[in-house]
Design a protein around this motif. Structure first.
Motif, PDB file in Angstrom:
ATOM      1  N   HIS A  54       1.173  -1.189   0.035  1.00 37.05           N
ATOM      2  CA  HIS A  54       0.005  -0.061   0.282  1.00 37.05           C
ATOM      3  C   HIS A  54       0.860   0.825   0.136  1.00 37.05           C
ATOM      4  CE1 HIS A  54       0.917  -0.575   4.448  1.00 37.05           C
ATOM      5  NE2 HIS A  54       1.144   0.146   3.980  1.00 37.05           N
ATOM      6  N   GLU A  55       2.174   1.212  -0.205  1.00 35.87           N
ATOM      7  CA  GLU A  55       2.907   2.558   0.123  1.00 35.87           C
ATOM      8  C   GLU A  55       3.743   1.962  -2.350  1.00 35.87           C
ATOM      9  OE1 GLU A  55       5.118   3.083   3.035  1.00 35.87           O
ATOM     10  OE2 GLU A  55       3.996   1.640   4.301  1.00 35.87           O
ATOM     11  N   LEU A  56       2.897   2.572  -2.838  1.00 34.67           N
ATOM     12  CA  LEU A  56       3.538   2.316  -3.974  1.00 34.67           C
ATOM     13  C   LEU A  56       3.955   3.993  -4.694  1.00 34.67           C
ATOM     14  CD1 LEU A  56       1.553   1.018  -6.894  1.00 34.67           C
ATOM     15  CD2 LEU A  56       0.087   0.779  -5.226  1.00 34.67           C
ATOM     16  N   THR A  57       4.761   4.077  -5.865  1.00 32.46           N
ATOM     17  CA  THR A  57       4.797   4.404  -6.381  1.00 32.46           C
ATOM     18  C   THR A  57       4.849   3.763  -8.133  1.00 32.46           C
ATOM     19  OG1 THR A  57       7.290   4.362  -6.671  1.00 32.46           O
ATOM     20  CG2 THR A  57       6.464   6.274  -5.410  1.00 32.46           C
ATOM     21  N   GLY A  58       4.579   4.314  -9.085  1.00 30.17           N
ATOM     22  CA  GLY A  58       4.621   4.091 -10.403  1.00 30.17           C
ATOM     23  C   GLY A  58       4.459   4.693 -11.906  1.00 30.17           C
ATOM     24  N   VAL A  77       0.467   7.117  -4.430  1.00 32.83           N
ATOM     25  CA  VAL A  77      -1.110   6.291  -4.526  1.00 32.83           C
ATOM     26  C   VAL A  77      -1.430   6.629  -3.367  1.00 32.83           C
ATOM     27  CG1 VAL A  77      -2.444   4.246  -5.308  1.00 32.83           C
ATOM     28  CG2 VAL A  77      -1.126   4.633  -6.803  1.00 32.83           C
ATOM     29  N   TYR A  78      -2.793   7.704  -3.582  1.00 31.02           N
ATOM     30  CA  TYR A  78      -3.122   7.587  -1.796  1.00 31.02           C
ATOM     31  C   TYR A  78      -3.937   5.950  -1.357  1.00 31.02           C
ATOM     32  CZ  TYR A  78      -5.993  10.169   1.798  1.00 31.02           C
ATOM     33  OH  TYR A  78      -6.722  10.256   1.634  1.00 31.02           O
ATOM     34  N   ILE A  79      -3.536   5.553  -0.595  1.00 27.51           N
ATOM     35  CA  ILE A  79      -4.302   4.250  -0.227  1.00 27.51           C
ATOM     36  C   ILE A  79      -6.056   4.646   0.331  1.00 27.51           C
ATOM     37  CG2 ILE A  79      -2.822   2.941   0.281  1.00 27.51           C
ATOM     38  CD1 ILE A  79      -3.315   2.341   2.684  1.00 27.51           C
ATOM     39  N   GLY A 103     -12.281  -0.773   1.001  1.00 30.01           N
ATOM     40  CA  GLY A 103     -11.398  -0.432  -0.386  1.00 30.01           C
ATOM     41  C   GLY A 103     -10.284  -0.862  -0.291  1.00 30.01           C
ATOM     42  N   GLN A 104      -9.757  -0.319   0.801  1.00 34.46           N
ATOM     43  CA  GLN A 104      -7.962   0.337   0.809  1.00 34.46           C
ATOM     44  C   GLN A 104      -7.133  -0.181  -0.069  1.00 34.46           C
ATOM     45  OE1 GLN A 104      -9.547   0.494   3.619  1.00 34.46           O
ATOM     46  NE2 GLN A 104      -8.960   2.058   5.261  1.00 34.46           N
ATOM     47  N   ILE A 105      -6.882   0.268  -0.351  1.00 33.16           N
ATOM     48  CA  ILE A 105      -5.249  -0.063  -2.069  1.00 33.16           C
ATOM     49  C   ILE A 105      -4.111  -0.842  -1.070  1.00 33.16           C
ATOM     50  CG2 ILE A 105      -3.955  -0.141  -3.287  1.00 33.16           C
ATOM     51  CD1 ILE A 105      -5.505   3.168  -4.132  1.00 33.16           C
ATOM     52  N   GLY A 106      -4.050  -2.327  -1.507  1.00 31.03           N
ATOM     53  CA  GLY A 106      -3.048  -3.092  -0.532  1.00 31.03           C
ATOM     54  C   GLY A 106      -3.600  -4.110   0.784  1.00 31.03           C
ATOM     55  N   PHE A 107      -5.337  -3.961   0.514  1.00 29.42           N
ATOM     56  CA  PHE A 107      -5.602  -4.365   2.139  1.00 29.42           C
ATOM     57  C   PHE A 107      -6.967  -5.229   1.445  1.00 29.42           C
ATOM     58  CE2 PHE A 107      -3.029  -0.483   4.192  1.00 29.42           C
ATOM     59  CZ  PHE A 107      -2.564  -2.058   5.212  1.00 29.42           C
ATOM     60  N   CYS A 123      -6.835   8.660  -6.790  1.00 33.01           N
ATOM     61  CA  CYS A 123      -5.632   8.729  -5.682  1.00 33.01           C
ATOM     62  C   CYS A 123      -4.438   8.870  -5.691  1.00 33.01           C
ATOM     63  CB  CYS A 123      -5.887   7.113  -4.872  1.00 33.01           C
ATOM     64  SG  CYS A 123      -7.354   6.663  -4.357  1.00 33.01           S
ATOM     65  N   LEU A 124      -4.306   9.354  -7.121  1.00 36.63           N
ATOM     66  CA  LEU A 124      -3.311  10.049  -7.870  1.00 36.63           C
ATOM     67  C   LEU A 124      -2.518  10.722  -7.045  1.00 36.63           C
ATOM     68  CD1 LEU A 124      -3.231   8.870 -11.311  1.00 36.63           C
ATOM     69  CD2 LEU A 124      -2.963   7.580  -9.813  1.00 36.63           C
ATOM     70  N   ILE A 125      -0.909  11.485  -6.845  1.00 33.57           N
ATOM     71  CA  ILE A 125      -0.470  12.139  -6.457  1.00 33.57           C
ATOM     72  C   ILE A 125       1.050  12.140  -6.933  1.00 33.57           C
ATOM     73  CG2 ILE A 125       0.618  13.153  -3.831  1.00 33.57           C
ATOM     74  CD1 ILE A 125      -0.603  10.608  -2.397  1.00 33.57           C
ATOM     75  N   GLU A 126       0.492  13.547  -8.178  1.00 35.73           N
ATOM     76  CA  GLU A 126       1.966  13.377  -9.166  1.00 35.73           C
ATOM     77  C   GLU A 126       3.323  14.345  -7.865  1.00 35.73           C
ATOM     78  OE1 GLU A 126       1.739  14.683 -13.639  1.00 35.73           O
ATOM     79  OE2 GLU A 126       0.312  14.996 -12.850  1.00 35.73           O
ATOM     80  N   LEU A 127       4.247  13.131  -8.865  1.00 40.39           N
ATOM     81  CA  LEU A 127       5.780  13.450  -7.923  1.00 40.39           C
ATOM     82  C   LEU A 127       5.821  15.022  -8.856  1.00 40.39           C
ATOM     83  CD1 LEU A 127       6.314   9.704  -7.371  1.00 40.39           C
ATOM     84  CD2 LEU A 127       5.747  11.772  -5.457  1.00 40.39           C
ATOM     85  N   PRO A 128       7.050  15.640  -8.415  1.00 43.16           N
ATOM     86  CA  PRO A 128       8.102  16.584  -8.746  1.00 43.16           C
ATOM     87  C   PRO A 128       8.784  15.964  -9.340  1.00 43.16           C
ATOM     88  CG  PRO A 128       7.783  16.872  -6.572  1.00 43.16           C
ATOM     89  CD  PRO A 128       7.028  15.906  -7.274  1.00 43.16           C
ATOM     90  N   PRO A 129       9.453  16.863 -10.351  1.00 41.75           N
ATOM     91  CA  PRO A 129      11.175  15.741 -11.135  1.00 41.75           C
ATOM     92  C   PRO A 129      12.202  15.596 -10.340  1.00 41.75           C
ATOM     93  CG  PRO A 129      10.153  18.040 -12.306  1.00 41.75           C
ATOM     94  CD  PRO A 129       9.996  17.165 -11.255  1.00 41.75           C
TER      95      PRO A 129
END
Ligand SMILES: [Zn+2]
Ligand SMILES: [Zn+2]
Length: 332
Positions: A54-58, A77-79, A103-107, A123-129
């Motif tokens: 539940h602590e993922l980036t992609g 990703v916000y779970i 509905g928690q992602i990963g659970f 649930c997307l959090i965009e990552l800065p460069p």
């Protein structure tokens, strides 16, 4: 694609599976990294139907019907799925959504120990460069959950005579994150810590924590803010000794065991607040990214080790034994 199956009994099998289809309002994310978390331990021991993590980036690969996320975007990703319309969501308190309780992602739905995962586009959090995919994992539970809970606790402090000292019990990723956040939020040099695992205790001391001596604790309390991040009964007992009158205990540690509060004369006359906190509002992500930047060198030292999916079982065994700080699985 490959994904992990948690079979129970501390066994993880890696199997091939079809790439999932994003449903309405969902996106397909190709997983880059997923962080191991103390709240995964129960799933590692007992097994589970859904793929945990539940602590993922992609990277956003494809939109499902109605979703319009930028394809190719790097995201964390916000779970917690949330409705966006209830009275809590409307004021930005998405972690308190009253319409989406499960509905928690990963659970309760598949998570990040897989090369691809479908998640709600909201649930997307965009990552800065300047934040790498590996570093982005720490924005979530390690910094996000810690910051939200610590700030909640600081608001609850009540005494004009407060010591201004903080204590962290349990130095898994969330405890170490809490140490950094307390240091960032004005308590640097006044944060004490305790964990029986030498690797974790050594890391905190190296970053400027002071050691709590369990044998020399004054049960009247000497700490304004006390973080319980162990999830163990011994830690839960200890925090009530540590907290001072008018102080606050922040409970982060998750445990499947019952939590028994045994009344005791030592702290009967001590009044204090207890905050239970689990996750954070998604709108705070920009603040978490700034907090990462402020102590980036320390956070990078926390990321250890990085292992391939095939080594997930071994990584969990070492993590459960307290031998590692914040292990990540590299999937992409
Ligand atoms: Zn976590
Ligand atoms: Zn809601």
């Amino acid at each position: 694609m490959l994904k992990a199956v948690f079979q129970g009994g501390d066994k993880i099998e890696i199997v091939s599976a079809p790439i999932p289809e994003p449903g309405a309002g969902e996106v397909l994310v190709q997983t880059s990294y997923c962080g191991l978390c103390g709240s995964d331990k129960r799933l590692f021991h007992n097994g589970t139907q859904n793929t945990p993590g539940h602590e993922l980036t992609g990277i956003v690969r494809r939109n499902g019907p109605g979703a319009t996320a930028p394809e190719g975007a790097r995201v964390a990703v916000y779970i917690h799925p949330y409705c966006g319309q209830c009275r809590f969501c409307r004021v930005g308190e998405t972690n308190r959504c009253i319409n989406v309780l499960g509905g928690q992602i990963g659970f309760n739905r598949p998570g990040g120990y897989a090369q691809n995962v479908t998640v709600p586009a909201s649930c997307l959090i965009e990552l800065p460069p300047d934040i790498s995919d590996a570093e982005g994992v720490l924005i979530l539970d390690t910094i996000g959950t810690a910051t939200y809970g610590v700030k909640y606790g600081l608001r609850a402090l009540d005494s004009q005579a407060r010591s201004g000292r903080a204590a962290v019990v349990g130095l898994g990723p969330l405890g170490l994150g809490s140490f950094h956040i307390l240091s960032s939020l004005g308590m640097e040099g006044n944060v004490y810590a305790y964990d029986p695992a030498p690797v974790r205790m050594g890391a905190a001391l190296g970053w400027g924590a002071k050691a709590i001596d369990p044998a020399g604790i004054n049960p009247r309390g000497e700490f304004s803010l006390v973080v319980e991040a162990s999830g163990q009964q011994a830690g839960r007992d200890l925090v009530f000794d540590l907290v001072e009158p008018g102080g606050c205990v922040v409970l982060f540690g998750q445990s499947p065991n019952p939590w028994i509060i045994q009344p005791h004369i030592k702290w009967r006359r001590k009044d204090f607040s207890i905050v239970h906190s689990f996750y954070f509002p998604i709108g705070m992500a920009a603040e978490f990214i700034d907090l990462f930047r402020a102590r980036a060198g320390y956070y990078r030292q926390m990321i250890s080790p990085i292992v391939p999916l095939e080594k997930l079982q071994e990584a969990f065994i070492d993590f459960c034994a307290g031998k590692t700080l914040k292990p990540l699985v590299k999937l992409g």
